[in-house]
Design a protein around this motif. Structure first.
Motif, short mmCIF file in Angstrom:
data_model
loop_
_atom_site.label_atom_id
_atom_site.label_comp_id
_atom_site.label_asym_id
_atom_site.label_seq_id
_atom_site.Cartn_x
_atom_site.Cartn_y
_atom_site.Cartn_z
N VAL A 14 0.74 -1.12 -0.18
CA VAL A 14 0.21 0.04 0.25
C VAL A 14 0.57 1.33 0.18
O VAL A 14 0.39 2.11 -1.12
CB VAL A 14 -0.94 0.28 0.71
N LEU A 18 0.93 3.79 -2.92
CA LEU A 18 0.71 5.30 -2.32
C LEU A 18 1.91 6.80 -2.99
O LEU A 18 1.83 7.54 -3.20
CB LEU A 18 0.49 5.52 -1.13
N ARG A 22 -0.53 3.86 -9.28
CA ARG A 22 -0.45 2.40 -9.97
C ARG A 22 0.77 2.70 -11.01
O ARG A 22 0.67 1.32 -11.10
CB ARG A 22 -1.59 2.63 -10.03
#
Length: 54
Positions: A14, A18, A22
């Motif tokens: 994660v 961030l 992506r």
């Protein structure tokens, strides 16, 4: 000093998503896959060692 659990890797994933977004992560994975394919192709294209026995 314990081992890395599944939750550890989820949190790391994660945070990477961030930080890099992506698009960059998928581009990086695509580049890694291309590199692996090129390496395998190079290994398969190697000339066999000639037999020097008479």
């Amino acid at each position: 000093m314990g081992g890395a659990s599944i939750w550890h890797w989820i949190v790391v994933g994660v945070i990477i998503m961030l930080l890099f977004g992506r698009g960059k992560v998928s581009d990086l994975m695509g580049d890694v896959a291309k590199g692996i394919k090129a390496f395998k192709k190079g290994m398969a294209d190697d000339d066999p060692v000639p037999d020097t026995r008479a």
